[in-house]
Design a protein around this motif. Sequence first.
Motif, mmCIF file in Angstrom:
data_model
loop_
_atom_site.group_PDB
_atom_site.id
_atom_site.type_symbol
_atom_site.label_atom_id
_atom_site.label_comp_id
_atom_site.label_asym_id
_atom_site.label_seq_id
_atom_site.Cartn_x
_atom_site.Cartn_y
_atom_site.Cartn_z
ATOM 1 N N SER A 97 0.850 -1.184 0.000
ATOM 2 C CA SER A 97 0.000 0.000 0.000
ATOM 3 C C SER A 97 0.877 1.221 0.000
ATOM 4 N N THR A 98 0.705 2.093 -0.967
ATOM 5 C CA THR A 98 1.459 3.335 -1.171
ATOM 6 C C THR A 98 2.954 3.138 -0.949
ATOM 7 N N ASN A 99 3.419 3.217 0.297
ATOM 8 C CA ASN A 99 4.845 3.086 0.544
ATOM 9 C C ASN A 99 5.147 2.118 1.672
ATOM 10 N N GLU A 100 4.155 1.328 2.156
ATOM 11 C CA GLU A 100 4.381 0.426 3.268
ATOM 12 C C GLU A 100 3.819 -0.955 2.988
ATOM 13 N N ASN A 101 4.479 -1.987 3.502
ATOM 14 C CA ASN A 101 4.003 -3.353 3.392
ATOM 15 C C ASN A 101 4.361 -4.073 4.674
ATOM 16 N N LYS A 102 3.330 -4.375 5.495
ATOM 17 C CA LYS A 102 3.589 -4.969 6.798
ATOM 18 C C LYS A 102 3.362 -6.472 6.809
ATOM 19 N N THR A 103 3.101 -7.072 5.650
ATOM 20 C CA THR A 103 2.784 -8.507 5.652
ATOM 21 C C THR A 103 4.029 -9.342 5.375
ATOM 22 N N GLY A 128 13.935 -1.473 -4.489
ATOM 23 C CA GLY A 128 12.827 -0.545 -4.381
ATOM 24 C C GLY A 128 12.193 -0.470 -3.010
ATOM 25 N N TYR A 129 12.591 -1.306 -2.059
ATOM 26 C CA TYR A 129 11.986 -1.340 -0.729
ATOM 27 C C TYR A 129 13.062 -1.369 0.344
ATOM 28 N N THR A 130 12.750 -0.778 1.506
ATOM 29 C CA THR A 130 13.669 -0.767 2.643
ATOM 30 C C THR A 130 12.881 -1.015 3.916
ATOM 31 N N LEU A 131 13.458 -1.775 4.828
ATOM 32 C CA LEU A 131 12.800 -2.009 6.109
ATOM 33 C C LEU A 131 12.865 -0.759 6.975
ATOM 34 N N CYS A 132 11.819 -0.507 7.771
ATOM 35 C CA CYS A 132 11.825 0.601 8.734
ATOM 36 C C CYS A 132 13.055 0.478 9.623
ATOM 37 N N ALA A 133 13.812 1.577 9.755
ATOM 38 C CA ALA A 133 15.069 1.547 10.502
ATOM 39 C C ALA A 133 14.859 1.395 12.003
ATOM 40 N N ASN A 134 13.618 1.539 12.452
ATOM 41 C CA ASN A 134 13.353 1.440 13.891
ATOM 42 C C ASN A 134 12.721 0.102 14.286
ATOM 43 N N CYS A 135 11.579 -0.206 13.667
ATOM 44 C CA CYS A 135 10.864 -1.425 14.083
ATOM 45 C C CYS A 135 11.250 -2.657 13.272
ATOM 46 N N SER A 136 11.885 -2.457 12.077
ATOM 47 C CA SER A 136 12.281 -3.577 11.201
ATOM 48 C C SER A 136 11.112 -4.503 10.910
ATOM 49 N N ASP A 137 9.905 -3.954 10.928
ATOM 50 C CA ASP A 137 8.711 -4.777 10.736
ATOM 51 C C ASP A 137 7.906 -4.325 9.527
ATOM 52 N N THR A 138 8.297 -3.204 8.940
ATOM 53 C CA THR A 138 7.520 -2.625 7.852
ATOM 54 C C THR A 138 8.411 -2.316 6.662
ATOM 55 N N TRP A 139 7.985 -2.741 5.479
ATOM 56 C CA TRP A 139 8.710 -2.454 4.245
ATOM 57 C C TRP A 139 8.256 -1.115 3.693
ATOM 58 N N LEU A 140 9.217 -0.248 3.348
ATOM 59 C CA LEU A 140 8.920 1.090 2.857
ATOM 60 C C LEU A 140 9.350 1.216 1.401
ATOM 61 N N GLU A 141 8.542 1.900 0.613
ATOM 62 C CA GLU A 141 8.868 2.163 -0.776
ATOM 63 C C GLU A 141 9.305 3.606 -0.913
ATOM 64 N N GLY A 142 10.471 3.851 -1.494
ATOM 65 C CA GLY A 142 10.976 5.213 -1.641
ATOM 66 C C GLY A 142 12.042 5.527 -0.600
ATOM 67 N N ASP A 143 12.385 6.818 -0.516
ATOM 68 C CA ASP A 143 13.469 7.248 0.378
ATOM 69 C C ASP A 143 12.949 7.571 1.767
ATOM 70 N N TYR A 144 12.375 6.617 2.436
ATOM 71 C CA TYR A 144 11.886 6.782 3.802
ATOM 72 C C TYR A 144 12.736 5.945 4.745
ATOM 73 N N ARG A 145 12.986 6.506 5.954
ATOM 74 C CA ARG A 145 13.756 5.748 6.950
ATOM 75 C C ARG A 145 12.855 5.051 7.960
ATOM 76 N N TYR A 146 11.685 5.670 8.227
ATOM 77 C CA TYR A 146 10.808 5.117 9.254
ATOM 78 C C TYR A 146 9.374 5.004 8.731
ATOM 79 N N CYS A 147 8.639 4.043 9.263
ATOM 80 C CA CYS A 147 7.241 3.864 8.899
ATOM 81 C C CYS A 147 6.394 4.908 9.632
ATOM 82 N N SER A 148 5.117 4.996 9.270
ATOM 83 C CA SER A 148 4.242 6.006 9.863
ATOM 84 C C SER A 148 4.061 5.819 11.363
#
Length: 285
Positions: A70-76, A92-112
């Motif tokens: 979804s948009t820039n996150e994938n938690k599954t 194209g995807y990076t894990l959240c640098a804090n929780c390591s539980d959410t995949w982010l699309e784009g230049d994001y370091r942390y999930c919402s």
Amino acid sequence: MFEKILLICLLILFVFSITACSNERNVTLSDNTTSVSRENNTKQANNQLTTESESKEDSTISTTKKATVSTNENKTTKPSNTKKETQNEYDGYTLCANCSDTWLEGDYRYCSSCKCSVSSCDNLKSGNSDDYCSEHICGQSGCLGVRENGSLFCQSHNCDASNCKEARSTNSRYCLQHKCSECSKQKENGSNYCDSHNCSWSGCVTGKSSNSGYCFEHKCNESGCSNPKQNGANYCSNHDCERCTGDRVSGSRYCADCKCSIPGCTNWGTSKIGGINYCGNHIPE
């Protein structure tokens, strides 16, 4: 005669035989046509079912992809069909640098869930706040609100004076620089007092004296009087001498230096004889 009859019968039998063969052939062709038509209909029905099945399958795959990314996150699960580059990074995807539980699309370091709620900020939320990072949380101890632009404090703790970014003082909407020295209201320009406590004399920025609208410098010197002084005098119009700036003698319109010196007389001493003032009624003969 008999031969003619026999010949005619043979001809009739021959014609009948030919007609029967022709009818049988037509029936066979009709059956074949019907069979071919049924076979074609069966093939079309099978093709339609196959198409519908493929369409449903494509729809299911599309829905799954939308739900998965979804948009820039994938938690599954990890994004499919991507090449693994590092343990926490895929094409194209990076894990959240804090929780390591959410995949982010784009230049994001942390999930919402981990990122500061200020839309333009990509910092990690402060440990003391559920919404903001340390750069955007109010600087007032114990407050979790968001800072005003250019200030260290939120709207509830920032001074209300125009363009001021300082913290409010206790029990006031203004900081110490803008708060009245006598109350919680805002100071008048150039004064240490608000409009309720600043001297009412034009241009004066001193605080009012007790029970008067004027400061000690501009209040009548008569004890208990709250009126302003006359210009250049020490008393108000009710208490200054009509001949000078001195204080009137009780019951007279003149001060002791200007009134008649005869006891009980309140008139102006128009004549001075031997250092004593006399009014027109008491001049010695």
